[in-house]
Design an enzyme around this catalytic site. Structure first.
Site, PDB file in Angstrom:
ATOM      1  N   LYS A  79      -1.241  -7.542  -9.215  1.00 43.34           N
ATOM      2  CA  LYS A  79      -2.180  -7.598  -8.089  1.00 43.34           C
ATOM      3  C   LYS A  79      -1.828  -6.437  -7.169  1.00 43.34           C
ATOM      4  O   LYS A  79      -0.954  -6.547  -6.316  1.00 43.34           O
ATOM      5  CB  LYS A  79      -2.016  -8.940  -7.368  1.00 43.34           C
ATOM      6  CG  LYS A  79      -3.246  -9.445  -6.652  1.00 43.34           C
ATOM      7  CD  LYS A  79      -3.764  -8.558  -5.559  1.00 43.34           C
ATOM      8  CE  LYS A  79      -2.958  -8.554  -4.305  1.00 43.34           C
ATOM      9  NZ  LYS A  79      -3.415  -7.513  -3.333  1.00 43.34           N
ATOM     10  N   PHE A  83       0.808  -1.227   0.000  1.00 43.28           N
ATOM     11  CA  PHE A  83       0.000   0.000   0.000  1.00 43.28           C
ATOM     12  C   PHE A  83       0.834   1.266   0.000  1.00 43.28           C
ATOM     13  O   PHE A  83       0.341   2.338  -0.343  1.00 43.28           O
ATOM     14  CB  PHE A  83      -0.929   0.016   1.240  1.00 43.28           C
ATOM     15  CG  PHE A  83      -0.225   0.467   2.498  1.00 43.28           C
ATOM     16  CD1 PHE A  83      -0.074   1.820   2.792  1.00 43.28           C
ATOM     17  CD2 PHE A  83       0.334  -0.457   3.378  1.00 43.28           C
ATOM     18  CE1 PHE A  83       0.603   2.235   3.930  1.00 43.28           C
ATOM     19  CE2 PHE A  83       1.009  -0.045   4.519  1.00 43.28           C
ATOM     20  CZ  PHE A  83       1.143   1.309   4.786  1.00 43.28           C
ATOM     21  N   GLU A 124       9.251  -3.662  13.035  1.00 39.39           N
ATOM     22  CA  GLU A 124       9.098  -2.555  12.081  1.00 39.39           C
ATOM     23  C   GLU A 124       7.797  -1.839  12.456  1.00 39.39           C
ATOM     24  O   GLU A 124       6.715  -2.413  12.315  1.00 39.39           O
ATOM     25  CB  GLU A 124       9.007  -3.098  10.653  1.00 39.39           C
ATOM     26  CG  GLU A 124       8.881  -1.991   9.615  1.00 39.39           C
ATOM     27  CD  GLU A 124       8.630  -2.521   8.205  1.00 39.39           C
ATOM     28  OE1 GLU A 124       7.871  -3.488   8.054  1.00 39.39           O
ATOM     29  OE2 GLU A 124       9.191  -1.939   7.258  1.00 39.39           O
ATOM     30  N   CYS A 172       9.508   1.860   3.275  1.00 40.45           N
ATOM     31  CA  CYS A 172      10.387   0.735   3.631  1.00 40.45           C
ATOM     32  C   CYS A 172      11.803   1.223   3.867  1.00 40.45           C
ATOM     33  O   CYS A 172      12.599   0.545   4.497  1.00 40.45           O
ATOM     34  CB  CYS A 172      10.386  -0.312   2.530  1.00 40.45           C
ATOM     35  SG  CYS A 172      11.106   0.293   1.013  1.00 40.45           S
ATOM     36  N   GLU A 231      -4.880  -3.957  -2.023  1.00 40.34           N
ATOM     37  CA  GLU A 231      -6.332  -3.784  -1.926  1.00 40.34           C
ATOM     38  C   GLU A 231      -6.676  -2.534  -1.121  1.00 40.34           C
ATOM     39  O   GLU A 231      -7.831  -2.116  -1.097  1.00 40.34           O
ATOM     40  CB  GLU A 231      -6.979  -5.027  -1.303  1.00 40.34           C
ATOM     41  CG  GLU A 231      -6.720  -5.236   0.183  1.00 40.34           C
ATOM     42  CD  GLU A 231      -5.323  -5.762   0.505  1.00 40.34           C
ATOM     43  OE1 GLU A 231      -4.450  -5.768  -0.372  1.00 40.34           O
ATOM     44  OE2 GLU A 231      -5.116  -6.151   1.674  1.00 40.34           O
TER      45      GLU A 231
END
Ligand code: NAD
Length: 508
Positions: free
Chosen positions: A184, A160, A392, A292, A187
């Site tokens: 993909k 995301f 994290e 990240c 979502e």
């Protein structure tokens, strides 16, 4: 994350699948709301596609591969040239959608798109990137050369936090190499990704070459086990990335998984103080810490520990607001669930004895009272066994540790299991050289807080942040998305020479 819902409760846009060049309404009964994290407004609804729909997307990609693989390289490159022009033209519009669905500021949303655009620009130079090698006369009259051929249907599964950049790491490079692709998207925020896919079609990507399916675990598992998918690029959390790597590999696919991180900035006392603090605070709290490559740990060496009040002051000045509001530094985190997780980890830090220097838990944002906001949060006195260090956090939380020497700092960073990125702040060339040599982290910044390489290099996160040998974009991904075929050839001038039958292995 919201639970899947029935599609009929209100009239909001329903995101389509892309199969064989057609926008298809999913037949699924599972849908999920896409929610603006600053307001909780439902922006659209995304289907969790059925396995039959995944099969249809892969079948379309498989059919398209038969012609796309033979499409001349120049034709593929020109589509990328067109795509980069279209992305440039539509950046502002895509950034607005991206900011609304993801939460990041408009400027940062434009940055997200720009870092992906750079990969599309690089894809336009595939002519020289996909060249094979040639050695003349490796034996009497024998030449050896390599072909870099596309491998077939490839798939991409994206997170995301960069809904523009990370899809653009994947499908442009895969298809420009002659592969076809099933994407993909996350979502949680697929709308900006879908705008980029629309532009790819407008740029001339033929039907079936790029397909999109939406969903969660079921769709991902269908991709990982599908017999006609040859390679999978995954970017996301360590838990899911490890699952995708294992399942995809067991089913004979090439898999690259780029995963979670805990990125340390090591600050030496000889560093330029103001620039270092600005860099640290921007890299820790920008995008609400949901990068990240965010700096989530500062290691203050020697007298640099005295800089803590300056870090706190700079962090406390950041403006927390909706991403669409001018002057915002820190937007909301992506979901209520993400906010609860971040608050839980802050709570754990307090319980485990770290000192909460700056507390962002009760931040108030007038006009956006429902938003998933967490203000910049700073811990000092953190120990390596505390959850705020081992996990994290993926929120606007910076933890600081103190050591006495550069050697201790290097040992600390190298003992952490993750290996995505790290930075050293110093004015000493000797210290920088020692650090870059001894640090066991795949991407190193010297006075650079977020050292994400430009696309003619590759993204080279390492150790616990990555599974698979080859990284996204650059030369490494051309290797990932192609199969090397080595041809050894001899052409006879005529049939007059007769050397007799040779039963040894030598070519001479
Ligand atoms: P995530 O792992 O939850 O989701 C990534 C993808 O996996 C999504 O498309 C999602 O639908 C799918 N997915 C989720 N749960 C699944 C399951 N149980 N089984 C199969 N598929 C599943 O990650 P996220 O929260 O979207 O993204 C944040 C994470 O991504 C962070 O850990 C961040 O460090 C990491 N990340 C890494 C990089 C990198 O290059 N190393 C880049 C960006 C983000």
């Amino acid at each position: 994350m919201n639970a899947p819902q029935s599609p009929n409760s209100t009239k909001v846009e329903q995101v389509k699948l892309l199969i064989d060049g057609q926008w298809v309404e999913s037949k699924t009964t599972e849908w999920r709301d896409i929610v603006n994290p600053a307001t909780q407004e439902v922006l659209a609804r995304v289907p969790f596609a059925t396995v039959e729909e995944v099969d249809a997307a892969v079948a379309a990609a498989q059919r398209a591969f038969q012609t796309w693989r033979n499409t001349p390289i120049g034709a593929r490159m020109r589509i990328m040239l067109k795509l980069q022009a279209l992305i440039r033209e539509h950046t502002k519009r895509i950034a607005q959608v991206l900011s609304a669905e993801q939460g990041k500021t408009l400027a940062d949303a434009e940055g997200d798109i720009f870092r992906g655009l750079e990969v599309v620009e690089h894809a336009a130079s595939i002519g020289t990137l996909q060249m094979g090698e040639f050695a003349e006369n490796v034996a009497g009259g024998v030449d050896t050369y390599t072909l870099r051929q596309p491998i077939g249907v490839c798939a991409g599964i994206t997170p995301f936090n960069f809904p523009a950049m990370i899809p653009l790491w994947m499908f442009p490079m895969a298809i420009v190499c002659g592969n076809t692709f099933v994407l993909k998207p996350s979502e949680q925020d697929p709308l900006s990704t879908m705008l980029l896919v629309e532009l790819a079609l407008e740029a001339g990507v033929p039907a079936g070459v790029l397909n999109v399916v939406h969903g969660g675990k079921q769709v991902v598992d269908a991709i990982c086990t599908h017999q006609d998918i040859k390679a999978i690029s995954f970017v996301g959390s360590t838990e899911v990335g490890t699952h995708v790597y294992n399942l995809g590999s067991q089913h004979g696919k090439r898999v690259q998984s780029m995963m979670g991180a805990k990125n340390h900035a090591v600050v030496l006392p000889d560093a330029n103080r103001t620039q270092t603090i600005n860099a640290l605070v921007g890299a820790a709290f920008g995008a609400a810490g949901q990068r990240c490559m965010a700096t989530s740990v500062a290691v203050l060496v020697g007298k640099a520990r005295e800089w803590l009040p300056d870090i706190k002051e700079a962090a406390s000045k950041l403006k927390v607001n909706a991403g669409c509001e001018p002057g915002t530094d820190v937007g909301p985190v992506v979901s209520k669930r993400a906010k609860e997780r971040v608050l839980g980890l802050i709570e754990s830090g307090i319980k485990e004895g770290a000192k909460l220097e700056l507390d962002g838990r009760d931040v108030k944002v007038p006009g956006y009272e429902q938003g998933n906001f967490v203000g910049p949060t700073l811990f000092s006195g953190v120990k390596t066994d505390m959850q705020v260090y081992t996990q994290e956090i993926f929120g606007p939380v910076l933890v600081t540790l103190e050591v006495d020497t550069l050697d201790e700092a290097i040992a600390l960073v190298n003992a952490n299991p993750f290996g995505n990125g790290t930075g050293l702040f110093t004015q000493s060339g000797a210290a920088a050289r020692k650090f870059q040599s001894e640090i066991d982290i795949g991407q190193v910044g010297i006075n650079i807080p977020i050292p994400v390489p430009v696309p003619f290099f590759s993204f080279t996160g390492s150790r616990g942040s990555k599974l698979g040998d080859l990284g996204p974009y650059g030369k490494q991904v051309v290797q990932f998305y192609t199969q090397t075929k080595t041809v050894t050839a001899r052409w006879f001038d005529d049939d007059s020479v007769n050397d007799g039958v040779n039963t040894t292995i030598s070519l001479r």
